[in-house]
Design a protein around this motif. Structure first.
Motif, mmCIF file in Angstrom:
data_model
loop_
_atom_site.group_PDB
_atom_site.id
_atom_site.type_symbol
_atom_site.label_atom_id
_atom_site.label_comp_id
_atom_site.label_asym_id
_atom_site.label_seq_id
_atom_site.Cartn_x
_atom_site.Cartn_y
_atom_site.Cartn_z
ATOM 1 N N ILE A 169 -0.976 15.649 1.629
ATOM 2 C CA ILE A 169 -0.133 17.578 1.945
ATOM 3 C C ILE A 169 0.678 17.138 2.723
ATOM 4 O O ILE A 169 1.773 17.630 2.811
ATOM 5 N N GLN A 170 0.382 16.730 4.026
ATOM 6 C CA GLN A 170 0.710 16.995 5.014
ATOM 7 C C GLN A 170 1.525 15.419 5.096
ATOM 8 O O GLN A 170 2.365 15.029 5.921
ATOM 9 N N GLY A 171 1.008 14.367 3.787
ATOM 10 C CA GLY A 171 2.432 13.351 3.654
ATOM 11 C C GLY A 171 1.921 12.096 4.578
ATOM 12 O O GLY A 171 2.949 11.408 4.665
ATOM 13 N N VAL A 172 0.928 11.992 4.926
ATOM 14 C CA VAL A 172 0.376 10.995 5.057
ATOM 15 C C VAL A 172 -0.439 10.009 5.053
ATOM 16 O O VAL A 172 -1.654 8.971 5.463
ATOM 17 N N THR A 173 -0.713 10.351 3.562
ATOM 18 C CA THR A 173 -2.197 9.118 2.495
ATOM 19 C C THR A 173 -0.991 7.779 2.769
ATOM 20 O O THR A 173 -0.022 7.245 3.082
ATOM 21 N N PRO A 174 -2.283 7.038 2.600
ATOM 22 C CA PRO A 174 -2.168 5.359 2.582
ATOM 23 C C PRO A 174 -0.743 4.883 1.869
ATOM 24 O O PRO A 174 -0.921 5.325 0.597
ATOM 25 N N LEU A 175 -0.243 3.884 1.620
ATOM 26 C CA LEU A 175 0.981 3.505 0.937
ATOM 27 C C LEU A 175 0.013 2.492 -0.151
ATOM 28 O O LEU A 175 -0.478 1.435 0.310
ATOM 29 N N ILE A 176 -0.330 2.388 -1.120
ATOM 30 C CA ILE A 176 -0.878 1.606 -2.614
ATOM 31 C C ILE A 176 0.112 0.316 -2.140
ATOM 32 O O ILE A 176 1.203 0.114 -2.430
ATOM 33 N N GLY A 177 -0.691 -0.629 -1.579
ATOM 34 C CA GLY A 177 -0.288 -1.847 -1.577
ATOM 35 C C GLY A 177 -1.633 -2.990 -3.046
ATOM 36 O O GLY A 177 -2.757 -2.604 -3.242
ATOM 37 N N GLU A 178 -0.827 -3.970 -2.736
ATOM 38 C CA GLU A 178 -2.328 -5.485 -3.453
ATOM 39 C C GLU A 178 -3.923 -5.822 -2.232
ATOM 40 O O GLU A 178 -4.402 -6.353 -2.981
ATOM 41 N N GLY A 179 -3.306 -5.716 -1.416
ATOM 42 C CA GLY A 179 -4.451 -5.822 0.003
ATOM 43 C C GLY A 179 -5.508 -4.846 -0.458
ATOM 44 O O GLY A 179 -5.417 -3.593 -1.445
ATOM 45 N N ARG A 180 -7.275 -5.764 -0.201
ATOM 46 C CA ARG A 180 -8.088 -5.691 -0.113
ATOM 47 C C ARG A 180 -8.332 -4.580 0.276
ATOM 48 O O ARG A 180 -9.810 -3.877 0.208
ATOM 49 N N PHE A 181 -8.059 -4.311 1.578
ATOM 50 C CA PHE A 181 -8.450 -3.744 2.749
ATOM 51 C C PHE A 181 -7.725 -2.877 3.335
ATOM 52 O O PHE A 181 -6.776 -3.481 3.286
ATOM 53 N N ASP B 128 -6.047 -0.685 6.835
ATOM 54 C CA ASP B 128 -5.389 -0.788 7.854
ATOM 55 C C ASP B 128 -4.849 0.537 8.259
ATOM 56 O O ASP B 128 -4.044 1.411 7.570
ATOM 57 N N PRO B 129 -6.711 1.410 8.953
ATOM 58 C CA PRO B 129 -6.325 3.169 8.597
ATOM 59 C C PRO B 129 -5.185 2.857 9.617
ATOM 60 O O PRO B 129 -4.362 3.937 9.992
ATOM 61 N N GLU B 130 -4.563 2.235 10.814
ATOM 62 C CA GLU B 130 -3.856 2.360 11.608
ATOM 63 C C GLU B 130 -2.356 2.501 10.680
ATOM 64 O O GLU B 130 -1.072 3.279 11.328
ATOM 65 N N THR B 131 -2.327 1.304 10.771
ATOM 66 C CA THR B 131 -0.903 1.731 9.715
ATOM 67 C C THR B 131 -0.944 2.042 8.852
ATOM 68 O O THR B 131 0.749 2.200 7.696
ATOM 69 N N GLY B 132 -1.923 2.476 8.079
ATOM 70 C CA GLY B 132 -1.836 3.308 6.545
ATOM 71 C C GLY B 132 -1.095 2.316 5.252
ATOM 72 O O GLY B 132 -0.798 2.754 4.455
ATOM 73 N N THR B 133 -1.515 1.334 5.532
ATOM 74 C CA THR B 133 -1.218 0.017 4.277
ATOM 75 C C THR B 133 -2.677 -0.645 3.937
ATOM 76 O O THR B 133 -3.493 -0.504 4.978
ATOM 77 N N PHE B 134 -2.055 -1.205 2.726
ATOM 78 C CA PHE B 134 -3.305 -2.274 2.172
ATOM 79 C C PHE B 134 -3.483 -3.631 2.773
ATOM 80 O O PHE B 134 -1.901 -3.729 2.411
ATOM 81 N N SER B 135 -4.102 -5.044 3.092
ATOM 82 C CA SER B 135 -3.696 -5.489 4.020
ATOM 83 C C SER B 135 -4.937 -6.666 3.476
ATOM 84 O O SER B 135 -6.190 -6.411 2.578
ATOM 85 N N ALA B 136 -4.556 -8.318 3.332
ATOM 86 C CA ALA B 136 -5.041 -9.011 2.802
ATOM 87 C C ALA B 136 -7.166 -9.503 3.454
ATOM 88 O O ALA B 136 -7.789 -9.804 2.913
#
Length: 228
Positions: free
Chosen positions: A140-152, A154-162
């Motif tokens: 609702i606040q618009g800050v959920t992570p972006l879904i990517g191909e990485g397996r992990f 990253d809580p700071e960037t809000g992205t999935f990484s390798a």
């Protein structure tokens, strides 16, 4: 005088008989109300002062620089959930959480109705619902992570990484985030009891990174003990 429906987030006894209520209302968002005489011996309505109770308030006009006062209040819906110790612990934790998250929030019907949905989950004994509710609030606040191909995650960037960037965000926990975020309904996500503590820890870490001035709710230790 106007009428407001709202969820009681917290309340403080004021003097011998009075109370100050902090509520999240349907029409005006976060509000503070003064309630006179609720703790007097003859007043039976003090039993209605339970965290996350949905109440209907009749509000007197504000005079001067004071806070609005309640002339009367009623329970909107009676859901007998406070006798279940696990549900009660969840309620106190989420009311702690919402008291700080929503204190500057104006009218937000999405949040208001999401609290309603969360209460329905508790009525149905969904003991993992608080975890998924925290995720719903991030959305609702618009800050959920972006879904990517990485397996992990990253809580700071809000992205999935390798590769892993935070010890709490293991491949297993990251997969749980991905599963919940891609589900049509958060509450259908199954979280094994052995993973709930780590998942909650990961949610709080994420909140610290993405919600300004976020502080860990004081009742965290209690909810962790109950679900060990």
């Amino acid at each position: 005088m106007n009428s407001q429906n709202g969820f009681l987030l917290s309340f403080i006894k004021y003097g011998e008989n009075d109370a100050v209520l902090h509520c999240f209302t349907e029409e005006e968002g976060f509000q503070t109300y003064f309630l006179k005489g609720v703790y007097s011996k003859r007043n039976k309505k003090k039993a209605l002062l339970q965290p996350l109770s949905k109440l209907s308030f009749s509000i007197n006009p504000i005079r001067g620089n004071g806070i609005a006062s309640v002339s009367k209040f009623e329970l909107v819906k009676n859901n007998d959930i406070y006798n279940d110790i696990k549900v009660n612990t969840i309620i106190f934790f989420i009311s702690d959480f919402l008291s700080q998250i929503l204190k500057f929030e104006n009218k937000n019907l999405t949040i208001f109705f999401s609290i309603d949905e969360f209460i329905d989950q508790l009525i149905n004994k969904n003991y993992q619902s608080h975890l998924l509710f925290l995720l719903a609030v991030l959305k609702i606040q618009g800050v959920t992570p972006l879904i990517g191909e990485g397996r992990f995650l990253d809580p700071e960037t809000g992205t999935f990484s390798a590769s892993s960037t935070h010890h709490i965000f293991s491949e297993e926990i990251s997969l749980l985030w991905r599963t919940a975020l891609t589900a049509e309904n958060f509450y259908t996500t199954k979280i094994h009891s052995s993973m709930r503590k780590d998942f909650l820890d990961s949610l709080l870490v994420y909140y610290h990174y993405h919600i300004t001035d976020f502080k860990t709710p004081p009742s965290l230790e209690i909810i962790q003990q109950i679900f060990e």
